[in-house]
Design an enzyme around this catalytic site. Sequence first.
Site, mmCIF file in Angstrom:
data_model
loop_
_atom_site.group_PDB
_atom_site.id
_atom_site.type_symbol
_atom_site.label_atom_id
_atom_site.label_comp_id
_atom_site.label_asym_id
_atom_site.label_seq_id
_atom_site.Cartn_x
_atom_site.Cartn_y
_atom_site.Cartn_z
ATOM 1 C CG ASP A 270 28.706 -9.375 -24.940
ATOM 2 O OD1 ASP A 270 28.851 -10.614 -24.839
ATOM 3 O OD2 ASP A 270 28.204 -8.662 -24.043
ATOM 4 C CG HIS B 244 22.268 -12.427 -17.113
ATOM 5 N ND1 HIS B 244 21.742 -11.168 -17.131
ATOM 6 C CD2 HIS B 244 23.355 -12.358 -17.918
ATOM 7 C CE1 HIS B 244 22.466 -10.382 -17.911
ATOM 8 N NE2 HIS B 244 23.453 -11.089 -18.406
ATOM 9 N NE ARG C 137 30.021 -5.962 -22.481
ATOM 10 C CZ ARG C 137 29.229 -5.231 -23.251
ATOM 11 N NH1 ARG C 137 29.072 -3.942 -22.992
ATOM 12 N NH2 ARG C 137 28.592 -5.753 -24.280
ATOM 13 C CG HIS D 120 26.174 -12.295 -15.606
ATOM 14 N ND1 HIS D 120 26.240 -13.483 -16.292
ATOM 15 C CD2 HIS D 120 26.564 -11.336 -16.502
ATOM 16 C CE1 HIS D 120 26.621 -13.255 -17.538
ATOM 17 N NE2 HIS D 120 26.843 -11.963 -17.692
ATOM 18 C CE1 TYR E 39 30.112 -0.553 -22.707
ATOM 19 C CE2 TYR E 39 29.922 -0.069 -20.352
ATOM 20 C CZ TYR E 39 30.110 -0.974 -21.373
ATOM 21 O OH TYR E 39 30.306 -2.293 -21.077
ATOM 22 C CG ASP F 248 1.143 -21.614 -38.917
ATOM 23 O OD1 ASP F 248 1.988 -20.855 -39.450
ATOM 24 O OD2 ASP F 248 0.443 -22.414 -39.552
ATOM 25 C CD GLU G 77 29.392 -8.782 -18.275
ATOM 26 O OE1 GLU G 77 29.101 -8.143 -19.292
ATOM 27 O OE2 GLU G 77 28.766 -9.778 -17.884
ATOM 28 C CD GLU H 203 30.741 -10.915 -20.723
ATOM 29 O OE1 GLU H 203 30.436 -10.513 -21.865
ATOM 30 O OE2 GLU H 203 29.901 -11.293 -19.885
ATOM 31 C CG HIS I 116 27.401 -2.961 -17.328
ATOM 32 N ND1 HIS I 116 28.368 -3.855 -16.926
ATOM 33 C CD2 HIS I 116 27.887 -2.370 -18.450
ATOM 34 C CE1 HIS I 116 29.376 -3.806 -17.778
ATOM 35 N NE2 HIS I 116 29.127 -2.913 -18.700
ATOM 36 C CG HIS J 259 21.425 -5.273 -23.776
ATOM 37 N ND1 HIS J 259 20.455 -5.383 -22.816
ATOM 38 C CD2 HIS J 259 22.562 -5.727 -23.189
ATOM 39 C CE1 HIS J 259 20.981 -5.867 -21.698
ATOM 40 N NE2 HIS J 259 22.269 -6.073 -21.900
ATOM 41 C CG ASP K 211 28.376 -13.358 -21.447
ATOM 42 O OD1 ASP K 211 28.586 -12.630 -22.433
ATOM 43 O OD2 ASP K 211 27.745 -12.976 -20.442
HETATM 44 N N1 GLY Z 1 26.094 -10.814 -23.120
HETATM 45 C C1 GLY Z 1 25.280 -10.627 -22.004
HETATM 46 C C2 GLY Z 1 26.042 -10.175 -20.848
HETATM 47 O O1 GLY Z 1 27.217 -9.885 -20.979
HETATM 48 O O2 GLY Z 1 25.576 -10.147 -19.754
HETATM 49 MN MN MN Z 2 27.941 -11.169 -19.394
HETATM 50 MN MN MN Z 3 28.441 -10.602 -22.612
#
Ligand code: GLY
Ligand code: MN
Ligand code: MN
Length: 441
Positions: free
Chosen positions: A264, A365, A417, A358, A393, A43, A389, A419, A354, A247, A275
Amino acid sequence: MQLTMPQATLQTSYRQRRQALMEKIGGGTAIFRSAPTAVMHNDVEYNFRQDSDFFYLTGFDETNAVAVLAPHHAEHQFILFVQPKDPLQETWHGYRVGVEAAKERYGADIAYPIAELDEHLPKYLEQADRIYYRLGRDRAFNQTLLTHWQNLLASYSKRGTGPVALEDVGFQLHHLRMVKDDSELALLRKAIAISVEAHNVAREMAQPGRYEHEIQAEMEYIFRKNGAQGPAYPSIVASGENACILHYTTNNRQMQEGDLLLIDAGAAYHYYNADITRTFPVNGQYSQEQRMLYELVLSAQEAAIAQVQPSQPYNAFHDAAVRVLTEGLVALGLLVGEVDKLIEEEKYKPFYMHRTGHWLGLDVHDAGFYKIAKETWQPLQAGNVVTVEPGLYISPDIKLAEDQPEVPARWRGIGIRIEDDVLVTPTGHEVLTSNVPKALN
Ligand code: GLY
Ligand code: MN
Ligand code: MN
């Protein structure tokens, strides 16, 4: 929490957004359901987070509410249904605005207790030519709404009016959400400023022997200390080969000499999300391979950011990044073949799986359209915010296509990466996250 702008300014923004949507829907009625609460275990519930569409139009931050926009209605154009004040419930679960204050503080023409929804909703629907609603997570409410519509359809022949179609409100609203207004940009800039500080502290702290979670804790401490709601998404603090897991959120490894660290992480401030990703060596020294790959990702990112300009098709910055990365992989001998063909056949994908960004805003997103027809990308426009971004990898067990060479061991286990969050301006772009260094040193 002290907000960066007066409540009155925000209320003006919410009103302007409702106005803009009402102009689009004309004779229709739009209905928005608040987010449900979510169970963490038994709960115990997660912290409540309002549905982004609901919040965008109202700023109202409670569950079990419904907002209605009925521009054609003679008396009430903005109607709220909310939970009434209840001292016992509030003692356990927190403060409620209540019916009276919902009207005064949130600018509704009228507010009702949520228990009276079935009684009052029909009068805002029966003159509407259509219903604008997004079928959502709250299936019971979806059913409530469909039942109201069904009842109105059944009585249409006697009344001669009523909604003859149901349209996903996102097709109207999300065009608005794609273009950020001044209040949104102010909140986003604040989320970014807090996140920038956290990234810069993280870089200072990182060293061999420290744990990923120590960095995460310090960053999230900085988020909360500065009034952010918390992380905008589960923070990724990924050292060594963990950086090849897109992720990765376990964040429990002890960092080693020779590791890169990919972070990230971003803060959510009054619902707006930063982000940001940076990748750097934990001991300050790149290996030769790490340096070459970092340079390549950075040049891909610069080429991509250059494409973030009004009227450019949304996909231009992704295409630019893919081209630079593929050319670089060929130059390094990691891919073999003609660049155009490698791109067409997506041979780069084992290294870069990827997309390059976005929309960013109330959702990480964010709502919005990437394509406007099967073969047509959305053109960028001033007020859009995107992430840029690119990454590479090279997981320890990377497998390339059959016609490609084996990746030598010295490249394996490197994940990078970079970003940034980028605002489209009338003349080009502004990198909102430029205060986190990314140049090679
Ligand atoms: N951190 C989520 C993305 O980069 O889309
Ligand atoms: Mn992102
Ligand atoms: Mn990110």
